[in-house]
Design a protein around this motif. Structure first.
Motif, mmCIF file in Angstrom:
data_model
loop_
_atom_site.group_PDB
_atom_site.id
_atom_site.type_symbol
_atom_site.label_atom_id
_atom_site.label_comp_id
_atom_site.label_asym_id
_atom_site.label_seq_id
_atom_site.Cartn_x
_atom_site.Cartn_y
_atom_site.Cartn_z
ATOM 1 N N ASN A 1 0.810 -1.214 0.000
ATOM 2 C CA ASN A 1 0.000 0.000 0.000
ATOM 3 C C ASN A 1 0.844 1.264 0.000
ATOM 4 O O ASN A 1 0.398 2.317 -0.451
ATOM 5 C CB ASN A 1 -0.931 0.014 1.218
ATOM 6 N N SER A 2 2.057 1.173 0.515
ATOM 7 C CA SER A 2 2.926 2.352 0.641
ATOM 8 C C SER A 2 3.730 2.564 -0.644
ATOM 9 O O SER A 2 4.540 1.708 -1.023
ATOM 10 C CB SER A 2 3.870 2.187 1.827
ATOM 11 N N PRO A 3 3.553 3.699 -1.337
ATOM 12 C CA PRO A 3 4.378 3.987 -2.524
ATOM 13 C C PRO A 3 5.859 4.067 -2.190
ATOM 14 O O PRO A 3 6.702 3.646 -2.994
ATOM 15 C CB PRO A 3 3.840 5.337 -3.007
ATOM 16 N N GLU A 4 6.179 4.617 -1.010
ATOM 17 C CA GLU A 4 7.585 4.727 -0.609
ATOM 18 C C GLU A 4 8.198 3.339 -0.420
ATOM 19 O O GLU A 4 9.339 3.093 -0.819
ATOM 20 C CB GLU A 4 7.691 5.526 0.692
ATOM 21 N N GLY A 5 7.425 2.432 0.199
ATOM 22 C CA GLY A 5 7.908 1.063 0.377
ATOM 23 C C GLY A 5 8.114 0.359 -0.943
ATOM 24 O O GLY A 5 9.082 -0.389 -1.130
ATOM 25 N N LYS A 6 7.194 0.589 -1.884
ATOM 26 C CA LYS A 6 7.331 -0.002 -3.213
ATOM 27 C C LYS A 6 8.605 0.482 -3.905
ATOM 28 O O LYS A 6 9.363 -0.312 -4.471
ATOM 29 C CB LYS A 6 6.118 0.361 -4.078
ATOM 30 N N ASN A 7 8.829 1.800 -3.852
ATOM 31 C CA ASN A 7 9.992 2.369 -4.529
ATOM 32 C C ASN A 7 11.300 1.857 -3.937
ATOM 33 O O ASN A 7 12.256 1.549 -4.666
ATOM 34 C CB ASN A 7 9.946 3.897 -4.458
ATOM 35 N N LYS A 8 11.350 1.773 -2.595
ATOM 36 C CA LYS A 8 12.574 1.300 -1.946
ATOM 37 C C LYS A 8 12.837 -0.165 -2.289
ATOM 38 O O LYS A 8 13.969 -0.550 -2.588
ATOM 39 C CB LYS A 8 12.461 1.467 -0.429
ATOM 40 N N ALA A 9 11.785 -0.987 -2.258
ATOM 41 C CA ALA A 9 11.941 -2.407 -2.581
ATOM 42 C C ALA A 9 12.377 -2.596 -4.028
ATOM 43 O O ALA A 9 13.285 -3.387 -4.327
ATOM 44 C CB ALA A 9 10.627 -3.145 -2.321
ATOM 45 N N LEU A 10 11.756 -1.859 -4.938
ATOM 46 C CA LEU A 10 12.098 -1.988 -6.352
ATOM 47 C C LEU A 10 13.508 -1.493 -6.632
ATOM 48 O O LEU A 10 14.208 -2.039 -7.491
ATOM 49 C CB LEU A 10 11.089 -1.210 -7.205
#
Length: 322
Positions: free
Chosen positions: A229-238
């Motif tokens: 759900n978190s865009p920041e989490g998505k970006n960091k993981a990617l």
């Protein structure tokens, strides 16, 4: 008489990197520049991970091991290649050839295993974050790294011992810039079909299986990222996954082409190009990929530079008042 002539010397002759190339001097200097950049870049990355407490976690510990392998891998080929070129002597002793095969294979296989461990680390961190500290504890992480080194050393020792005891019936000229298993096999007159099949099996075990595990880990990771759900989490993981996938592509791509291609497509020029990319260019690119796309590494670098500047100012200030 002919038999005696074959035993006069046990040295091999490395024909070098594209001997017909007209601007070979420029190419050698470019390779030396790449070597210098690779050593400095990986050394800085190792130093940052060692000095900054924020980087004392399994992900960066594995990354420091990757940098260590890269420095060792490029150092097994470039110094000898440059020495042969500038001295005009293209020979390498029997022991030197065996040592080069042993170290390059050990480091290459260990890197396969290590890249697999790095993908497993990202899989646990993203898909099982609550169990991360248990499944990737410092002790377990060190055991995994030791296992990758030992596995690479044992596999390499078996191949090196077999190849170096084969009788050489052809001129001891290796059309390569380093001693390499497949190039040496062409110099023997024995039937090596069974061993070539074992090389294919070994390549499957140390290249294709780790690559399959890496791809399986990233399929699970991307499925987990999609549901975040978190865009920041998505970006960091990617971001962290993209860096690792780039390194995996740079390393496994040439490795698959060298050892898994049909024999009819294995020409010396293509093999030299693939080995140069794998053993020389990749060690330089790895620290750039991880540092330029990793906010933690950039922050650690800025922190150390700022701390260094601050200490210099304090020393200068004290010197002015003493």
């Amino acid at each position: 008489m002919e038999k005696n002539n074959k035993t006069v010397t046990t040295d091999f002759i490395l024909l070098g990197l594209w001997p017909e190339f007209s601007h070979l001097v420029i190419l050698i200097f470019l390779i030396l520049l790449v070597y210098l950049m690779a050593v400095i870049g990986n050394a800085i990355l190792i130093l940052l991970i060692w000095l900054d407490s924020r980087l004392h976690c399994p992900m960066y510990f594995l990354l420091s091991q990757l940098s260590l392998i890269d420095v060792a891998l490029i150092s097994t080929t470039v110094p000898k290649m440059a020495t042969n070129f500038f001295s005009g002597k293209r020979t390498i002793s029997h022991i030197g050839c065996g040592s080069q095969i042993l170290f390059s294979l050990t480091l290459g296989i260990s890197e396969c295993f290590l890249l697999t461990l790095m993908s497993y680390d990202r899989y646990i961190a993203i898909c099982n974050p609550l169990r991360y500290s248990v499944m990737m504890s410092h002790t377990i992480c060190k055991q995994m790294v030791i296992g990758s080194w030992v596995g690479g050393a044992i596999t390499s020792l078996v191949h090196t011992a077999y190849v170096m005891h084969l009788p050489i019936c052809h001129p001891r000229e290796i059309p390569h810039f380093l001693c390499e298993v497949m190039a040496l096999l062409k110099l023997t007159c024995e039937d090596i079909s069974a061993y070539v099949n074992s090389v294919v099996v070994s390549s499957f075990l140390v290249v294709l299986i780790p690559l399959s595990l890496i791809l399986a880990s990233y399929i699970r990771i991307f499925l987990a990222v999609v549901h975040m759900n978190s865009p920041e989490g998505k970006n960091k993981a990617l971001a962290t996954c993209f860096s690792h996938l780039c390194v995996v592509s740079l390393y496994f791509g040439p490795a698959v082409l060298v050892y898994m291609r049909p024999g009819s497509f294995k020409t010396p020029k293509i093999n030299q190009s693939l080995f140069m990319f794998n053993a020389i260019l990749t060690p330089m690119l790895n620290p750039l990929i991880y540092s330029l796309r990793n906010k933690d590494v950039i922050a650690a670098m800025k922190s150390i530079v700022i701390s260094r500047c601050f200490l210099e100012k304090v020393k200068h200030h004290r010197a002015c008042y003493t």
